[in-house]
Design a protein around this motif. Structure first.
Motif, PDB file in Angstrom:
ATOM      1  N   PRO A 105       0.830  -1.221   0.000  1.00  0.00           N
ATOM      2  CA  PRO A 105       0.000   0.000   0.000  1.00  0.00           C
ATOM      3  C   PRO A 105       0.863   1.269   0.000  1.00  0.00           C
ATOM      4  CG  PRO A 105      -0.856  -1.590   1.594  1.00  0.00           C
ATOM      5  CD  PRO A 105       0.450  -2.140   1.085  1.00  0.00           C
ATOM      6  N   LEU A 106       1.980   1.224   0.704  1.00  0.00           N
ATOM      7  CA  LEU A 106       2.884   2.381   0.732  1.00  0.00           C
ATOM      8  C   LEU A 106       3.560   2.564  -0.634  1.00  0.00           C
ATOM      9  CD1 LEU A 106       4.306   4.597   2.465  1.00  0.00           C
ATOM     10  CD2 LEU A 106       6.086   2.911   2.960  1.00  0.00           C
ATOM     11  N   VAL A 107       3.938   1.452  -1.245  1.00  0.00           N
ATOM     12  CA  VAL A 107       4.586   1.508  -2.557  1.00  0.00           C
ATOM     13  C   VAL A 107       3.647   2.146  -3.581  1.00  0.00           C
ATOM     14  CG1 VAL A 107       5.497   0.076  -4.444  1.00  0.00           C
ATOM     15  CG2 VAL A 107       6.067  -0.482  -2.069  1.00  0.00           C
ATOM     16  N   GLU A 108       2.385   1.715  -3.580  1.00  0.00           N
ATOM     17  CA  GLU A 108       1.418   2.252  -4.553  1.00  0.00           C
ATOM     18  C   GLU A 108       1.241   3.748  -4.363  1.00  0.00           C
ATOM     19  OE1 GLU A 108      -2.085  -0.175  -4.042  1.00  0.00           O
ATOM     20  OE2 GLU A 108      -1.335  -1.680  -5.464  1.00  0.00           O
ATOM     21  N   ARG A 109       1.202   4.169  -3.125  1.00  0.00           N
ATOM     22  CA  ARG A 109       0.988   5.572  -2.819  1.00  0.00           C
ATOM     23  C   ARG A 109       2.199   6.416  -3.247  1.00  0.00           C
ATOM     24  NH1 ARG A 109      -0.903   7.152   3.223  1.00  0.00           N
ATOM     25  NH2 ARG A 109      -1.134   9.379   2.885  1.00  0.00           N
ATOM     26  N   CYS A 110       3.376   5.838  -3.059  1.00  0.00           N
ATOM     27  CA  CYS A 110       4.603   6.601  -3.323  1.00  0.00           C
ATOM     28  C   CYS A 110       4.843   6.847  -4.804  1.00  0.00           C
ATOM     29  CB  CYS A 110       5.800   5.895  -2.696  1.00  0.00           C
ATOM     30  SG  CYS A 110       5.877   6.196  -0.931  1.00  0.00           S
ATOM     31  N   VAL A 111       4.268   6.023  -5.662  1.00  0.00           N
ATOM     32  CA  VAL A 111       4.450   6.241  -7.100  1.00  0.00           C
ATOM     33  C   VAL A 111       3.977   7.643  -7.481  1.00  0.00           C
ATOM     34  CG1 VAL A 111       3.601   5.528  -9.354  1.00  0.00           C
ATOM     35  CG2 VAL A 111       4.394   3.834  -7.726  1.00  0.00           C
ATOM     36  N   ASN A 112       2.933   8.103  -6.799  1.00  0.00           N
ATOM     37  CA  ASN A 112       2.413   9.448  -7.096  1.00  0.00           C
ATOM     38  C   ASN A 112       3.353  10.544  -6.613  1.00  0.00           C
ATOM     39  OD1 ASN A 112      -0.005   8.424  -8.202  1.00  0.00           O
ATOM     40  ND2 ASN A 112      -0.666   7.945  -6.103  1.00  0.00           N
ATOM     41  N   LEU A 113       4.323  10.192  -5.804  1.00  0.00           N
ATOM     42  CA  LEU A 113       5.252  11.199  -5.280  1.00  0.00           C
ATOM     43  C   LEU A 113       6.544  11.283  -6.095  1.00  0.00           C
ATOM     44  CD1 LEU A 113       4.666  10.333  -1.531  1.00  0.00           C
ATOM     45  CD2 LEU A 113       3.774  12.307  -2.780  1.00  0.00           C
ATOM     46  N   LEU A 114       6.630  10.449  -7.143  1.00  0.00           N
ATOM     47  CA  LEU A 114       7.816  10.508  -8.027  1.00  0.00           C
ATOM     48  C   LEU A 114       7.714  11.724  -8.937  1.00  0.00           C
ATOM     49  CD1 LEU A 114       8.238   6.878  -9.487  1.00  0.00           C
ATOM     50  CD2 LEU A 114       9.956   8.116  -8.146  1.00  0.00           C
ATOM     51  N   VAL A 115       8.854  12.292  -9.259  1.00  0.00           N
ATOM     52  CA  VAL A 115       8.908  13.348 -10.269  1.00  0.00           C
ATOM     53  C   VAL A 115       8.625  12.702 -11.634  1.00  0.00           C
ATOM     54  CG1 VAL A 115      11.369  13.045 -10.825  1.00  0.00           C
ATOM     55  CG2 VAL A 115      10.376  15.330 -10.919  1.00  0.00           C
ATOM     56  N   SER A 116       8.265  13.515 -12.640  1.00  0.00           N
ATOM     57  CA  SER A 116       8.128  12.970 -14.002  1.00  0.00           C
ATOM     58  C   SER A 116       9.448  12.311 -14.401  1.00  0.00           C
ATOM     59  CB  SER A 116       7.816  14.083 -15.005  1.00  0.00           C
ATOM     60  OG  SER A 116       6.553  14.608 -14.726  1.00  0.00           O
ATOM     61  N   GLN A 117       9.364  11.167 -14.976  1.00  0.00           N
ATOM     62  CA  GLN A 117      10.518  10.345 -15.400  1.00  0.00           C
ATOM     63  C   GLN A 117      11.326   9.804 -14.218  1.00  0.00           C
ATOM     64  OE1 GLN A 117      12.274  13.048 -18.553  1.00  0.00           O
ATOM     65  NE2 GLN A 117      12.009  11.160 -19.714  1.00  0.00           N
ATOM     66  N   GLY A 118      10.759   9.902 -13.018  1.00  0.00           N
ATOM     67  CA  GLY A 118      11.425   9.338 -11.844  1.00  0.00           C
ATOM     68  C   GLY A 118      11.318   7.817 -11.846  1.00  0.00           C
ATOM     69  N   THR A 119      12.137   7.187 -11.005  1.00  0.00           N
ATOM     70  CA  THR A 119      12.178   5.715 -10.973  1.00  0.00           C
ATOM     71  C   THR A 119      11.909   5.184  -9.574  1.00  0.00           C
ATOM     72  OG1 THR A 119      13.851   5.730 -12.708  1.00  0.00           O
ATOM     73  CG2 THR A 119      13.597   3.671 -11.508  1.00  0.00           C
ATOM     74  N   LEU A 120      11.069   4.165  -9.538  1.00  0.00           N
ATOM     75  CA  LEU A 120      10.822   3.422  -8.294  1.00  0.00           C
ATOM     76  C   LEU A 120      11.574   2.102  -8.390  1.00  0.00           C
ATOM     77  CD1 LEU A 120       9.185   2.474  -5.746  1.00  0.00           C
ATOM     78  CD2 LEU A 120       7.418   1.718  -7.358  1.00  0.00           C
ATOM     79  N   ALA A 121      12.454   1.833  -7.423  1.00  0.00           N
ATOM     80  CA  ALA A 121      13.190   0.558  -7.415  1.00  0.00           C
ATOM     81  C   ALA A 121      12.569  -0.372  -6.390  1.00  0.00           C
ATOM     82  CB  ALA A 121      14.658   0.805  -7.089  1.00  0.00           C
ATOM     83  N   LEU A 122      12.255  -1.603  -6.816  1.00  0.00           N
ATOM     84  CA  LEU A 122      11.684  -2.623  -5.925  1.00  0.00           C
ATOM     85  C   LEU A 122      12.818  -3.550  -5.492  1.00  0.00           C
ATOM     86  CD1 LEU A 122       8.392  -3.454  -7.858  1.00  0.00           C
ATOM     87  CD2 LEU A 122       8.709  -1.869  -5.954  1.00  0.00           C
ATOM     88  N   VAL A 123      13.159  -3.489  -4.205  1.00  0.00           N
ATOM     89  CA  VAL A 123      14.377  -4.123  -3.709  1.00  0.00           C
ATOM     90  C   VAL A 123      14.085  -5.191  -2.651  1.00  0.00           C
ATOM     91  CG1 VAL A 123      16.489  -3.532  -2.412  1.00  0.00           C
ATOM     92  CG2 VAL A 123      15.711  -2.023  -4.209  1.00  0.00           C
ATOM     93  N   ALA A 124      12.854  -5.176  -2.095  1.00  0.00           N
ATOM     94  CA  ALA A 124      12.533  -6.019  -0.932  1.00  0.00           C
ATOM     95  C   ALA A 124      12.197  -7.456  -1.350  1.00  0.00           C
ATOM     96  CB  ALA A 124      11.364  -5.401  -0.172  1.00  0.00           C
ATOM     97  N   GLY A 125      11.924  -8.302  -0.359  1.00  0.00           N
ATOM     98  CA  GLY A 125      11.487  -9.674  -0.637  1.00  0.00           C
ATOM     99  C   GLY A 125       9.963  -9.687  -0.715  1.00  0.00           C
ATOM    100  N   TYR A 126       9.421  -9.669  -1.916  1.00  0.00           N
ATOM    101  CA  TYR A 126       7.958  -9.601  -2.095  1.00  0.00           C
ATOM    102  C   TYR A 126       7.387 -11.007  -2.096  1.00  0.00           C
ATOM    103  CZ  TYR A 126       9.373  -4.951  -3.298  1.00  0.00           C
ATOM    104  OH  TYR A 126       9.948  -3.714  -3.226  1.00  0.00           O
ATOM    105  N   ALA A 127       6.184 -11.142  -1.542  1.00  0.00           N
ATOM    106  CA  ALA A 127       5.533 -12.446  -1.549  1.00  0.00           C
ATOM    107  C   ALA A 127       5.261 -12.842  -3.001  1.00  0.00           C
ATOM    108  CB  ALA A 127       4.225 -12.365  -0.776  1.00  0.00           C
ATOM    109  N   LEU A 128       5.351 -14.144  -3.290  1.00  0.00           N
ATOM    110  CA  LEU A 128       5.090 -14.601  -4.658  1.00  0.00           C
ATOM    111  C   LEU A 128       3.676 -14.194  -5.041  1.00  0.00           C
ATOM    112  CD1 LEU A 128       6.580 -18.215  -4.813  1.00  0.00           C
ATOM    113  CD2 LEU A 128       7.521 -16.068  -5.718  1.00  0.00           C
ATOM    114  N   ASN A 129       3.527 -13.664  -6.224  1.00  0.00           N
ATOM    115  CA  ASN A 129       2.225 -13.229  -6.763  1.00  0.00           C
ATOM    116  C   ASN A 129       1.626 -12.001  -6.103  1.00  0.00           C
ATOM    117  OD1 ASN A 129       1.979 -15.228  -8.778  1.00  0.00           O
ATOM    118  ND2 ASN A 129       1.551 -16.718  -7.154  1.00  0.00           N
TER     119      ASN A 129
END
Ligand code: CXF
Ligand code: ZN
Length: 368
Positions: free
Chosen positions: A266-290
């Motif tokens: 939920p935090l990740v989804e929200r933070c996408v809106n806080l990126l500058v235009s052409q900004g990058t979100l890096a996913l680095v954590a251990g995400y649950a499968l699927n």
């Protein structure tokens, strides 16, 4: 064969048991390392709780130590070498050829399953096989075998006690900043989660990449304070009702780079809106499968934003670990600030402290 002491995870309990067990001699391309110390990584606990890795097993994948014996084909290492142990890779697939072994086609069998490529294990107690080779090492033990591929030589000036986590947690956070995103001087970076990986990213962004704005986000005030003391220019509570407006007041046009180490979607989804235009979100954590995230596709397209997955900090371990150790030596990567040492007999306490957040990076010292 060597008699060793190891913390064994047995089928009936999540408490590790210190046992005397047997370790095979190294095969042709393998190296036997006397472990001096080993970090505890969150992934060890994920492996404990998932059912993919067969018990009994010796976990641990942030080992560092001294080479004791080498197999007949090993040329790059000799007894007495001081080494960091990192993750395992096949060395021949397209990703290994491109020097990004984190995307090795054999990553899952070589690191997670706890077997050699031929299905064998190097540990046993009498006639009972014990799963070994976790991340190609299984370092919660006085000795471990790993292949030449996942070993890196360590300079005499660096105490081996601190080296283990450079092989996983530290290189994951710092590598996201320096290798994957290549954060330029003056940029803004927001790091979600102030654990070992997140704080490594904060340190690399602040002191190595020279980012101008480094925002740490966490839900524990003590971790935010620590983040500030290792380089964060701003700290924001992740559960704040004013989260978005607090970030916008720091970076009115949006944040250039966001690094997620929390896996809290939920935090990740929200933070996408806080990126500058052409900004990058890096996913680095251990995400649950699927586990799924959803974004507004039109917003994403029209703002040119990017999402980038990052394994092991996109690290070419043979080049990046020595470089990171040099940054540590020069004071640009002050990871000693986030470490607490424990003796092997206290490994269960160390795990408990790491899981409740009382310790950021627990390192287990092996008996002398
Ligand atoms: C892990 C991170 C989550 C995916 C598998 C590899 N790396 C180290 O702990
Ligand atoms: Zn790890």
């Amino acid at each position: 064969m060597t008699q060793i002491q190891a913390a064994v995870l047995r089928p009936d309990s999540n408490t590790l048991v210190l046992e005397n067990i047997e370790l095979e001699a190294p095969r042709e391309n393998e190296v036997l390392v006397k472990i001096i110390a080993t970090g505890i990584c969150h992934t060890d606990m994920v492996l404990r709780d998932a059912s993919v890795t067969k018990r009994p097993v010796v976990l641990g994948h942030e080992g560092a130590g001294i080479v004791e014996q080498v197999g007949s084909d090993v040329i790059a290492f000799k007894p007495g070498d001081r080494v960091a142990m990192s993750f395992s890779s096949c060395g021949v697939c397209p990703s290994c050829a491109k020097h990004v072994p984190g995307y090795c086609t054999q990553f899952f069998p070589l690191n997670i399953l706890g077997r050699r490529a031929d299905g064998s294990t190097s540990l046993a107690k009498g006639s009972e096989p014990i799963t070994s080779h976790i991340f190609g090492q299984s370092s919660f033990a006085t000795h471990a075998i790993c292949s030449e591929n996942n070993l890196v030589k360590v300079d005499d000036a660096i105490p081996l006690e601190i080296v283990g986590p450079f092989g996983c947690g530290f290189q994951t956070g710092a590598g996201a900043v320096l290798n994957s995103l290549q954060v330029p001087k003056g940029a803004s970076v927001m790091v979600l989660g102030a654990g070992a990986v997140g704080l490594s990213a904060v340190m690399a962004a602040a002191h190595i990449a020279a980012a101008e704005t480094v925002i740490a986000v966490d839900i524990h005030d003590s971790r935010l304070e620590l983040a500030r003391s290792v380089g964060a220019t701003h700290c924001v509570h992740g559960a704040s009702n004013e989260f978005d407006s607090e970030i916008k007041s720091i970076c009115p046009a949006g944040v250039d780079y966001i690094i997620d180490t929390t896996a809290y979607l939920p935090l990740v989804e929200r933070c996408v809106n806080l990126l500058v235009s052409q900004g990058t979100l890096a996913l680095v954590a251990g995400y649950a499968l699927n586990a799924k995230v959803s974004f507004d596709a039109s917003m994403f397209m029209t703002s040119g934003k990017k999402i980038q997955g990052v394994m092991e900090g996109d690290s070419d371990i043979k080049e990046f670990i020595p470089r990171l150790l040099e940054y540590y030596k020069q004071g640009q990567f002050p990871v000693d600030r986030i470490i607490k040492y424990y003796d092997l007999v206290d490994i269960n306490q160390a795990i408990e402290d790491a899981e409740c957040g009382a310790t950021i990076k627990a390192i287990i010292k092996m008996p002398a």
